[in-house]
Structure formats: C-alpha cells, structure tokens
Write an enzyme that holds these catalytic residues in place. Sequence first.
Site, PDB file in Angstrom:
ATOM      1  N   TYR A  38      76.758  12.469 -60.762  1.00 45.10           N
ATOM      2  CA  TYR A  38      77.592  11.573 -61.586  1.00 45.10           C
ATOM      3  C   TYR A  38      78.695  12.402 -62.230  1.00 45.10           C
ATOM      4  O   TYR A  38      79.174  13.367 -61.624  1.00 45.10           O
ATOM      5  CB  TYR A  38      76.687  10.813 -62.583  1.00 45.10           C
ATOM      6  CG  TYR A  38      77.337   9.552 -63.063  1.00 45.10           C
ATOM      7  CD1 TYR A  38      77.848   8.618 -62.166  1.00 45.10           C
ATOM      8  CD2 TYR A  38      77.487   9.309 -64.414  1.00 45.10           C
ATOM      9  CE1 TYR A  38      78.491   7.476 -62.603  1.00 45.10           C
ATOM     10  CE2 TYR A  38      78.126   8.155 -64.865  1.00 45.10           C
ATOM     11  CZ  TYR A  38      78.630   7.253 -63.954  1.00 45.10           C
ATOM     12  OH  TYR A  38      79.271   6.124 -64.394  1.00 45.10           O
ATOM     13  N   LYS A  93      63.558  -9.327 -44.400  1.00 41.42           N
ATOM     14  CA  LYS A  93      64.438  -8.766 -43.355  1.00 41.42           C
ATOM     15  C   LYS A  93      64.760  -7.319 -43.708  1.00 41.42           C
ATOM     16  O   LYS A  93      64.845  -6.453 -42.837  1.00 41.42           O
ATOM     17  CB  LYS A  93      65.727  -9.586 -43.253  1.00 41.42           C
ATOM     18  CG  LYS A  93      65.521 -11.008 -42.747  1.00 41.42           C
ATOM     19  CD  LYS A  93      65.567 -11.109 -41.239  1.00 41.42           C
ATOM     20  CE  LYS A  93      65.083 -12.474 -40.790  1.00 41.42           C
ATOM     21  NZ  LYS A  93      65.119 -12.709 -39.361  1.00 41.42           N
TER      22      LYS A  93
HETATM   23  C1  LIG Z   1      62.828 -15.561 -37.699  1.00 41.76           C
HETATM   24  C2  LIG Z   1      63.926 -16.246 -38.367  1.00 41.76           C
HETATM   25  O1  LIG Z   1      64.983 -15.667 -38.583  1.00 41.76           O
HETATM   26  C3  LIG Z   1      63.765 -17.632 -38.728  1.00 41.76           C
HETATM   27  O2  LIG Z   1      62.757 -18.249 -38.417  1.00 41.76           O
HETATM   28  O3  LIG Z   1      64.705 -18.173 -39.361  1.00 41.76           O
HETATM   29 MG   LIG Z   2      66.249 -16.714 -39.958  1.00 38.93          MG
END
Ligand SMILES: CC(=O)C(=O)O
Ligand SMILES: [Mg+2]
Length: 422
Positions: A38, A93
């Site tokens: 920093y 995700k």
């Molecule tokens: C796997 C996925 O992206 C869904 O089912 O929307």
């Molecule tokens: Mg999806």
Amino acid sequence: MSDLKTAALEYHAQPRPGKLSVELTKPTATARDLSLAYSPGVAEPVREIGRDPELAYRYTGKGNLVAVISDGTAILGLGNLGPLASKPVMEGKGVLFKRFAGVDVFDIEVDAESPQAFIDTVKRISITFGGINLEDIKAPECFEIERALIEQCDIPVFHDDQHGTAIVTAAGMLNALEIAGKRLEDAKIVCLGAGAAAISCMRLLASMGAKVENIYMIDRQGVVHSGRSDLNQYKAAFATETSKRTLDDALEGADVFVGLSGPNLLSAEGLKRMAANPIVFACSNPDPEITPELAHATRDDVIMATGRSDYPNQVNNVLGFPFIFRGALDVRARVINEEMKIAAALALRDLAKLPVPKEVCAAYNVDSLSFGREYIIPKPMDARLITLVSDAVAKAAIETGVATLPYPANYPLKSVDDVFAK
Ligand SMILES: CC(=O)C(=O)O
Ligand SMILES: [Mg+2]
Ligand SMILES: NC(=O)C1=CN([C@@H]2O[C@H](COP(=O)(O)OP(=O)(O)OC[C@H]3O[C@@H](n4cnc5c(N)ncnc54)[C@H](OP(=O)(O)O)[C@@H]3O)[C@@H](O)[C@H]2O)C=CC1
C-alpha cells in the site's frame, strides 16, 4: 426437511456464511511489506498503469479475475427470483472456476430495472476484470445484453447458460449419437425450452451438422412452428413448417430429446413415443425434465443424461466455463469466438474416449469408467480437462487471430497448480 436440503443449508451456513473469500497473494508480515503493498509503494504501479493500461495485467489481478454476473432472472430452472437469490449460484460458479481452473472470481448480482441499465452497469465495471461470465439471465433479454457487452468491452464476455451449455451438450450429443449408431445430420431432435440455453444449444448443433428442419423446439405455447405470430426473432429462426403442435406430437419417432426448460415435463408416455435408442438429455436444474429412474424404468434402450452431479452423464456447463476462460485468459483473447467454442466441444468429446484414471473413478466411488451409455462425457473431477480443453481453446484463439499473447510457456497445463508456473 430432506437430508439433502438440511445438508445444503448447513454447508452454506457453516463454519462461516458463503463459499468464497478473498485470499492474499503477497507477503504482509512486515512494515516493509505494507509499504510495498500500500502507500507509498502502491503509487508505483498506479503511475505505470496510468501511463500504459495494459500494465494492469502485470501489476494487478485483472488477468486472472472473472466477474460472474447475474440479474437473477433465470436462476437455474427456478425462474426469476431476483438478483440477491442468485448469489449462492454465482458464488458456486466462483467455487468451480477456482477449484477446476485456478480462476479468481468476484460474483456480482445486479439489481437492474432494465436490460439497458444492466448493460450500463456491467460496462462501467468491466475494466476491473480479465473476463465476464454472464449467468442466469433469461431469454430473450440475454441475447441483446450479451451482444451489446461483447461490442462494448475489450475482454471476453460469455453468457455461460448459452454457450457453456451448448458446448457441453454438443460434446455429449456427438458421443451419445455415436453410441446409438446415429448421425447428427439425420437426427430428429426435440428441444423442450426455447430460452437462453435451448436456442444456443440448437444453434451450435445446427452449426455442427444438425438440420434445422429436423429440430422441433417447444416453449410454453407448444411447438415453435411457422404459423405462430408470437415468436421473438430467436425462436423464429427455429420455426418449422409442421402440423405438430404439442410435445407428444414432436416426440413421435424422435431420436433426441434435449430438455432446457423445467422439472418433470417429459412423461413416461412421451418417452415411449421416441425412436429406438432414444437420447434423453434432461438438463433442467436442479430437477430434470424426467428422472433417470423413470426413464430407465420406461425404456431399457435409453441413453440418459442430466445436469446433476449425482447421476451418470452430467451434461452441465461446469465442464466448459472454467477451462474455456482459463484458455482465453492465458492467451489474453479479446473474445471467445465460435472456433474456440467448437474446439472446446471437440476436446470434451474426445476426452470421454480416453481411458479414465483411477483417481477419477475413486472420486466418483466406482471401480471403472469407460466410454459407453453410462459414460458419454468426462467427469468434472477429471484433471485432464484443464490440460486438454484449455489447450484447445488457447490454440483456437491463436489460430483465429483473437489472442494477444503467444502460446503460453506453461501449456499444456498439467493441473490447476501449474497456472502460475513459470
Ligand atoms: C448449470 C446452469 O448454469 C444452470 O442450470 O443454469
Ligand atoms: Mg446457469
Ligand atoms: N445443465 C446445464 O448445464 C444447464 C441447464 N440449464 C437449465 O435450462 C433451463 C432453462 O434455463 P435458461 O435457458 O437459462 O432459462 P430461460 O428463462 O432463458 O428459458 C427457459 C425456457 O424454458 C421454457 N419453459 C419453461 N417451462 C416450460 C414448460 N412448462 N413447457 C415448455 N417450455 C417451458 C420457457 O418457455 P417460454 O419461452 O414460453 O417462456 C423458455 O423458453 C433451466 O432449467 C436451467 O437449469 C441452463 C443452463 C445450463
């Protein structure tokens, strides 16, 4: 509460809420470290990036950072539950990006009053990232949102429900057809759903050889046919000249059923109408269009896949997005183009035909796995995915002129631990 429900809620709540945190990548033990991390040291990369924006890739995490962004309008097959409810999926995700491909993720849930407001928001924050993974945005808005952002951003923008799903579906479909002794060019295909995933899957299958006149797409109003006046432009591209009106009509003699719609919409009677060796991809999450139990009880010649990890043949975009972005980031591709998508699909198709290592079988608690009805597509835990799929994507980007870096010295990657190997 069911065991799974209790376990899933507990998993998300304990020992601390959520599934992701930010980690440090540099030493911070001493005052000297802090003066580098920093003020005053941080001013040096600031000046450098001010002088040359490309240096953000050298001095910040931008090049390995993907935004997973949703407006929550089509969360899995659960529908429009709003942006905040989409956060567990977006964090999920992020988990998959990191676990399988070493990609860092910020999940971003946008409360946007219109597609234009969503586009403007994403555009404004896009410079932070090396790539943008759009997720769970409903059709038809998703098509215009993705088009506008690809045009306005100089980093890869990829709507995973469209392209990730299409790539994995195409890979599994080519293998399933081979096992069934059928050809894509001849296959009669019923696609239940006419949204983000369905339109993109059918577009990719058509570009790989399926005949549009052999595809019956079905939405909530029935078969998408040329006599309908309520079709948006994306559905209209699949409107067939036909007297078929219902799912049951379309299933008569069909070779393939692709479900990208909602739970329990394919009945045993419907499945019975299909041709010999029917291929059923019931990909709605979390609950498929037909359960594997019912499908196998109805027909012993069915080749069955779902989007879930607890049955054989998981046709799910988890097999695509981590490795596709890995390859695209590593050659700093400006876009993810059709050639890169097809390269990923073919790499996935081919990997399913290779002998499966013992570690992969062990992760799925089976003695062996080999190419056939119960194994048409690789398993997400297969470490060779990063080797083969990311490599194929990076090479396709280079060959088609969208890469801005040469083939990486550490490629093909042996594992996720290789990502930052020099
Ligand atoms: C796997 C996925 O992206 C869904 O089912 O929307
Ligand atoms: Mg999806
Ligand atoms: N396995 C995988 O990797 C993936 C699976 N999916 C699954 O695909 C499904 C759709 O997702 P997505 O495309 O993003 O969502 P969209 O909202 O864009 O599309 C949903 C589509 O399903 C159709 N649909 C819903 N209910 C019915 C019904 N009862 N009969 C006929 N059609 C119906 C809708 O019809 P209409 O147009 O008339 O509204 C619409 O065309 C979800 O279940 C999702 O989990 C999605 C991505 C990846």
